[in-house]
Design an enzyme around this catalytic site. Structure first.
Site, PDB file in Angstrom:
ATOM      1  N   GLU A 170       3.731   4.188  -0.252  1.00  0.00           N
ATOM      2  CA  GLU A 170       4.631   4.693  -1.304  1.00  0.00           C
ATOM      3  C   GLU A 170       5.541   5.747  -0.687  1.00  0.00           C
ATOM      4  O   GLU A 170       5.247   6.260   0.391  1.00  0.00           O
ATOM      5  CB  GLU A 170       3.803   5.324  -2.433  1.00  0.00           C
ATOM      6  CG  GLU A 170       2.914   4.319  -3.123  1.00  0.00           C
ATOM      7  CD  GLU A 170       2.128   4.909  -4.290  1.00  0.00           C
ATOM      8  OE1 GLU A 170       2.349   6.107  -4.635  1.00  0.00           O
ATOM      9  OE2 GLU A 170       1.321   4.169  -4.865  1.00  0.00           O
ATOM     10  N   GLU A 227       0.843   0.405   9.974  1.00  0.00           N
ATOM     11  CA  GLU A 227      -0.621   0.205  10.063  1.00  0.00           C
ATOM     12  C   GLU A 227      -1.297   1.350  10.813  1.00  0.00           C
ATOM     13  O   GLU A 227      -2.208   1.143  11.606  1.00  0.00           O
ATOM     14  CB  GLU A 227      -0.960  -1.165  10.666  1.00  0.00           C
ATOM     15  CG  GLU A 227      -0.588  -2.287   9.709  1.00  0.00           C
ATOM     16  CD  GLU A 227      -1.087  -3.644  10.129  1.00  0.00           C
ATOM     17  OE1 GLU A 227      -2.236  -3.761  10.560  1.00  0.00           O
ATOM     18  OE2 GLU A 227      -0.295  -4.592  10.005  1.00  0.00           O
ATOM     19  N   GLY A 228      -0.819   2.575  10.525  1.00  0.00           N
ATOM     20  CA  GLY A 228      -1.392   3.769  11.158  1.00  0.00           C
ATOM     21  C   GLY A 228      -0.579   4.162  12.371  1.00  0.00           C
ATOM     22  O   GLY A 228      -0.644   3.505  13.414  1.00  0.00           O
ATOM     23  N   GLN A 244      11.269  -1.180  47.020  1.00  0.00           N
ATOM     24  CA  GLN A 244       9.897  -0.744  46.723  1.00  0.00           C
ATOM     25  C   GLN A 244       9.792  -0.025  45.385  1.00  0.00           C
ATOM     26  O   GLN A 244       8.768  -0.115  44.707  1.00  0.00           O
ATOM     27  CB  GLN A 244       9.389   0.146  47.850  1.00  0.00           C
ATOM     28  CG  GLN A 244       8.999  -0.683  49.057  1.00  0.00           C
ATOM     29  CD  GLN A 244       8.108   0.062  50.014  1.00  0.00           C
ATOM     30  OE1 GLN A 244       8.001   1.283  49.964  1.00  0.00           O
ATOM     31  NE2 GLN A 244       7.484  -0.653  50.920  1.00  0.00           N
ATOM     32  N   LEU A 265       0.833  -1.211   0.000  1.00  0.00           N
ATOM     33  CA  LEU A 265       0.000   0.000   0.000  1.00  0.00           C
ATOM     34  C   LEU A 265       0.871   1.267   0.000  1.00  0.00           C
ATOM     35  O   LEU A 265       0.649   2.181  -0.790  1.00  0.00           O
ATOM     36  CB  LEU A 265      -0.899  -0.039   1.257  1.00  0.00           C
ATOM     37  CG  LEU A 265      -1.913   1.075   1.455  1.00  0.00           C
ATOM     38  CD1 LEU A 265      -3.001   1.015   0.381  1.00  0.00           C
ATOM     39  CD2 LEU A 265      -2.578   0.968   2.834  1.00  0.00           C
ATOM     40  N   ILE A 319       7.647  -2.429   2.097  1.00  0.00           N
ATOM     41  CA  ILE A 319       6.777  -3.584   1.921  1.00  0.00           C
ATOM     42  C   ILE A 319       7.362  -4.799   2.651  1.00  0.00           C
ATOM     43  O   ILE A 319       8.415  -5.334   2.260  1.00  0.00           O
ATOM     44  CB  ILE A 319       6.523  -3.876   0.425  1.00  0.00           C
ATOM     45  CG1 ILE A 319       6.000  -2.602  -0.254  1.00  0.00           C
ATOM     46  CG2 ILE A 319       5.556  -5.046   0.254  1.00  0.00           C
ATOM     47  CD1 ILE A 319       4.833  -1.916   0.452  1.00  0.00           C
ATOM     48  N   ARG A 358      -5.714  -4.528  12.483  1.00  0.00           N
ATOM     49  CA  ARG A 358      -5.098  -3.493  13.328  1.00  0.00           C
ATOM     50  C   ARG A 358      -5.029  -3.918  14.786  1.00  0.00           C
ATOM     51  O   ARG A 358      -4.010  -3.703  15.450  1.00  0.00           O
ATOM     52  CB  ARG A 358      -5.880  -2.182  13.175  1.00  0.00           C
ATOM     53  CG  ARG A 358      -5.198  -1.033  13.850  1.00  0.00           C
ATOM     54  CD  ARG A 358      -5.714   0.302  13.359  1.00  0.00           C
ATOM     55  NE  ARG A 358      -5.125   0.696  12.088  1.00  0.00           N
ATOM     56  CZ  ARG A 358      -5.785   1.277  11.085  1.00  0.00           C
ATOM     57  NH1 ARG A 358      -7.072   1.512  11.196  1.00  0.00           N
ATOM     58  NH2 ARG A 358      -5.154   1.612   9.990  1.00  0.00           N
ATOM     59  N   GLY A 416       2.372   7.533   2.884  1.00  0.00           N
ATOM     60  CA  GLY A 416       2.373   6.534   3.950  1.00  0.00           C
ATOM     61  C   GLY A 416       1.096   6.701   4.759  1.00  0.00           C
ATOM     62  O   GLY A 416       0.099   6.025   4.506  1.00  0.00           O
ATOM     63  N   GLY A 419      19.671  -3.173  34.010  1.00  0.00           N
ATOM     64  CA  GLY A 419      20.973  -2.506  34.098  1.00  0.00           C
ATOM     65  C   GLY A 419      21.748  -2.661  32.796  1.00  0.00           C
ATOM     66  O   GLY A 419      21.164  -2.634  31.704  1.00  0.00           O
TER      67      GLY A 419
HETATM   68  C1  FAD Z   1       8.824  -1.965   9.694  1.00  0.00           C
HETATM   69  C2  FAD Z   1       7.782  -1.432   8.780  1.00  0.00           C
HETATM   70  C3  FAD Z   1       6.981  -2.323   8.046  1.00  0.00           C
HETATM   71  C4  FAD Z   1       6.028  -1.840   7.153  1.00  0.00           C
HETATM   72  N1  FAD Z   1       5.299  -2.717   6.397  1.00  0.00           N
HETATM   73  C5  FAD Z   1       4.440  -2.251   5.448  1.00  0.00           C
HETATM   74  C6  FAD Z   1       3.759  -3.142   4.564  1.00  0.00           C
HETATM   75  O1  FAD Z   1       3.895  -4.371   4.658  1.00  0.00           O
HETATM   76  N2  FAD Z   1       2.951  -2.629   3.610  1.00  0.00           N
HETATM   77  C7  FAD Z   1       2.773  -1.274   3.464  1.00  0.00           C
HETATM   78  O2  FAD Z   1       2.025  -0.875   2.576  1.00  0.00           O
HETATM   79  N3  FAD Z   1       3.407  -0.391   4.294  1.00  0.00           N
HETATM   80  C8  FAD Z   1       4.233  -0.840   5.274  1.00  0.00           C
HETATM   81  N4  FAD Z   1       4.906   0.025   6.105  1.00  0.00           N
HETATM   82  C9  FAD Z   1       4.728   1.467   5.908  1.00  0.00           C
HETATM   83  C10 FAD Z   1       3.959   2.138   7.036  1.00  0.00           C
HETATM   84  O3  FAD Z   1       2.600   1.789   6.965  1.00  0.00           O
HETATM   85  C11 FAD Z   1       4.234   3.631   6.933  1.00  0.00           C
HETATM   86  O4  FAD Z   1       5.584   3.837   7.300  1.00  0.00           O
HETATM   87  C12 FAD Z   1       3.318   4.432   7.846  1.00  0.00           C
HETATM   88  O5  FAD Z   1       2.001   4.428   7.341  1.00  0.00           O
HETATM   89  C13 FAD Z   1       3.796   5.874   7.996  1.00  0.00           C
HETATM   90  O6  FAD Z   1       4.012   6.435   6.737  1.00  0.00           O
HETATM   91  P1  FAD Z   1       5.366   7.224   6.434  1.00  0.00           P
HETATM   92  O7  FAD Z   1       6.501   6.347   6.799  1.00  0.00           O
HETATM   93  O8  FAD Z   1       5.271   7.704   5.030  1.00  0.00           O
HETATM   94  O9  FAD Z   1       5.353   8.440   7.433  1.00  0.00           O
HETATM   95  P2  FAD Z   1       4.505   9.786   7.277  1.00  0.00           P
HETATM   96  O10 FAD Z   1       3.191   9.513   6.636  1.00  0.00           O
HETATM   97  O11 FAD Z   1       5.383  10.814   6.676  1.00  0.00           O
HETATM   98  O12 FAD Z   1       4.219  10.135   8.797  1.00  0.00           O
HETATM   99  C14 FAD Z   1       5.302  10.510   9.665  1.00  0.00           C
HETATM  100  C15 FAD Z   1       4.736  10.883  11.008  1.00  0.00           C
HETATM  101  O13 FAD Z   1       3.871  11.987  10.884  1.00  0.00           O
HETATM  102  C16 FAD Z   1       2.885  11.934  11.912  1.00  0.00           C
HETATM  103  N5  FAD Z   1       1.551  12.017  11.291  1.00  0.00           N
HETATM  104  C17 FAD Z   1       1.160  11.451  10.144  1.00  0.00           C
HETATM  105  N6  FAD Z   1      -0.133  11.731   9.891  1.00  0.00           N
HETATM  106  C18 FAD Z   1      -0.573  12.467  10.923  1.00  0.00           C
HETATM  107  C19 FAD Z   1      -1.822  13.053  11.265  1.00  0.00           C
HETATM  108  N7  FAD Z   1      -2.898  12.914  10.481  1.00  0.00           N
HETATM  109  N8  FAD Z   1      -1.893  13.808  12.387  1.00  0.00           N
HETATM  110  C20 FAD Z   1      -0.808  13.940  13.192  1.00  0.00           C
HETATM  111  N9  FAD Z   1       0.380  13.402  12.936  1.00  0.00           N
HETATM  112  C21 FAD Z   1       0.512  12.677  11.819  1.00  0.00           C
HETATM  113  C22 FAD Z   1       3.084  10.604  12.640  1.00  0.00           C
HETATM  114  O14 FAD Z   1       3.870  10.825  13.810  1.00  0.00           O
HETATM  115  C23 FAD Z   1       3.875   9.805  11.655  1.00  0.00           C
HETATM  116  O15 FAD Z   1       4.663   8.785  12.271  1.00  0.00           O
HETATM  117  C24 FAD Z   1       5.845  -0.436   7.031  1.00  0.00           C
HETATM  118  C25 FAD Z   1       6.632   0.445   7.778  1.00  0.00           C
HETATM  119  C26 FAD Z   1       7.588  -0.038   8.641  1.00  0.00           C
HETATM  120  C27 FAD Z   1       8.425   0.943   9.410  1.00  0.00           C
END
Ligand code: FAD
Length: 382
Positions: A129, A364-365, A279, A127, A159, A243, A133, A340
């Protein structure tokens, strides 16, 4: 011994308790596997999990169709994550990768599921790009109709299983409408001409991950899942099921961190007495246990609500994912502190949990996005 009392909560049936026991015993015998080559480790895990039947709940059983059981998915992820993060990843991706087929595929398209459920094919969900994201509707990749085919052009990144998957479920813009309504979902076998692995991505907790390039990759129109323009709805429906399972994986990591800390506190002597007598240490353990139980309540509430037939669990799943992943980070950080110097030693269990948990707050969000989702649900319902 990890706390099992949650399995007596009314969310579960006897079959869930049996699953938890049997899988725990299987994990004790088979995990962890050697992680030095993550591709090989993932292939081995998918094959082993498939061989022994643990992948069956990840996708629709075509001989006996019914909804995916989210409680089973969550218990499995929690248990695997407690033993080995990579095993949880291997299991989870078989479900996320094929979710669109389980929920929206035709019987012909669903032939893939017999293979993924048996661990004979590896799946991926494509999903994200480089420029979309969190903002999924901003996706740029295109799928253009060409006679009886579609031509896919563009890039996908981050991905999971990229590079080792046999099939990719790919979302691309077909242009029925601007934004979210102009996206469609396609089945793209790994050997499709025009699909290549542009880059392998390394992260703090190594998993197979890649950026994929599509250069006029040709797939037949029969590879379209649902109708043109359904892609965004399909992706959101898949995430709605999976999710809360991310929360379950975080819960597994947190439970392991708590167990390790309790054991450390009992064994380690400090100032002439067991560390557990301090404690402040007891206060940390209490905070960790509270977070673990609260996360479990939210995760299994979301899973139970979905299993009881709720069409969507947007609010419940967002709360489960946000709380369980954020609190697991805190629980694991405390575990590192209580260990530690050992806590930061390479490949110590709490050090690896510390690296494993981080990405769950992003994919996943991201956590901030979950807050937006929850606020919209709460304010929309008021
Ligand atoms: C280990 C890993 C595995 C993954 N696997 C997959 C996969 O199998 N398939 C796939 O399609 N994708 C995958 N992803 C992609 C993942 O879903 C995206 O990285 C994620 O959706 C965030 O998109 P971005 O990296 O472009 O960050 P951005 O969209 O640039 O977001 C960066 C930050 O901005 C903030 N932000 C974003 N939107 C908002 C908002 N509306 N309001 C406030 N703050 C916001 C958040 O803090 C966010 O972390 C994976 C990512 C990782 C790191």
């Amino acid at each position: 011994m990890p706390d099992r009392s949650f399995l007596n909560w009314p969310f579960f049936e006897e079959r869930h308790r049996q699953l938890a026991d049997q899988l725990d015993a299987w994990c004790a015998k088979n995990l962890p596997v050697d992680h030095h080559d993550v591709d090989a480790a993932c292939r081995e895990l998918v094959a082993k999990l498939g061989r022994d039947g643990w992948l069956k709940p990840t996708a629709l059983d075509t001989d006996n169709p019914g909804p995916l059981d989210v409680r089973t998915l969550c218990i499995t992820r929690e248990t695997l994550a407690r033993h080995d993060g990579l095993a949880d990843f291997a299991f989870a991706m078989q479900g996320l990768g094929t979710g669109a087929l389980s929920l929206f595929g035709t019987p012909e398209q669903q032939h893939w599921l017999d293979q993924t459920r048996a661990g004979k094919a590896i799946s991926a969900f494509a999903l994200s790009e480089p420029r979309s994201g969190s903002d999924v509707a901003n996706m740029e990749m295109t799928a253009t109709r060409d006679g009886d085919d579609y031509l896919l052009t563009g890039e996908k990144t981050w991905i999971s299983n990229g590079g080792i998957a046999d099939l990719y479920i790919v979302f691309a813009r077909t242009g029925e409408a601007p934004g979210a309504k102009g996206i469609s979902a396609f089945i793209v076998p790994a050997e499709t001409e025009g699909l290549s692995i542009a880059e392998r991505l390394e992260t703090i907790a190594p998993h197979p991950l890649a950026r994929l390039a599509f250069d006029n990759a040709r797939v037949p129109a029969s590879a379209l899942i649902g109708k043109p323009g359904d892609g965004f709805r399909i992706a959101m429906s898949v995430l709605d099921v999976f999710r809360s399972t991310v929360g379950a994986a975080a819960l597994g990591f947190a439970r392991r961190a708590l167990d390790e800390s309790v054991s450390r506190a009992a064994k380690r002597e400090l100032f002439g007495a067991p560390m557990a007598d301090l404690q402040m240490v007891q206060g940390h353990i209490a905070d960790m246990a509270l977070d673990v139980d609260a996360a479990a309540l939210l995760v299994y509430r979301a899973a139970w609500t979905k299993d009881m037939g709720a069409p969507r669990v947007t609010r419940e799943a967002a709360m489960a994912k946000l709380f369980a992943t954020d609190r697991a980070q805190e629980v694991i950080d405390t575990a590192v502190q209580l260990h530690g110097g050992d806590g930061v030693r390479k490949d110590h269990i709490v050090e690896s949990l510390y690296r494993e948990i981080r990405a769950l707050r992003i994919y996943e969000g991201a956590s901030d996005v979950q807050k937006v989702v929850i606020a919209r649900q709460v304010m929309g319902a008021a």
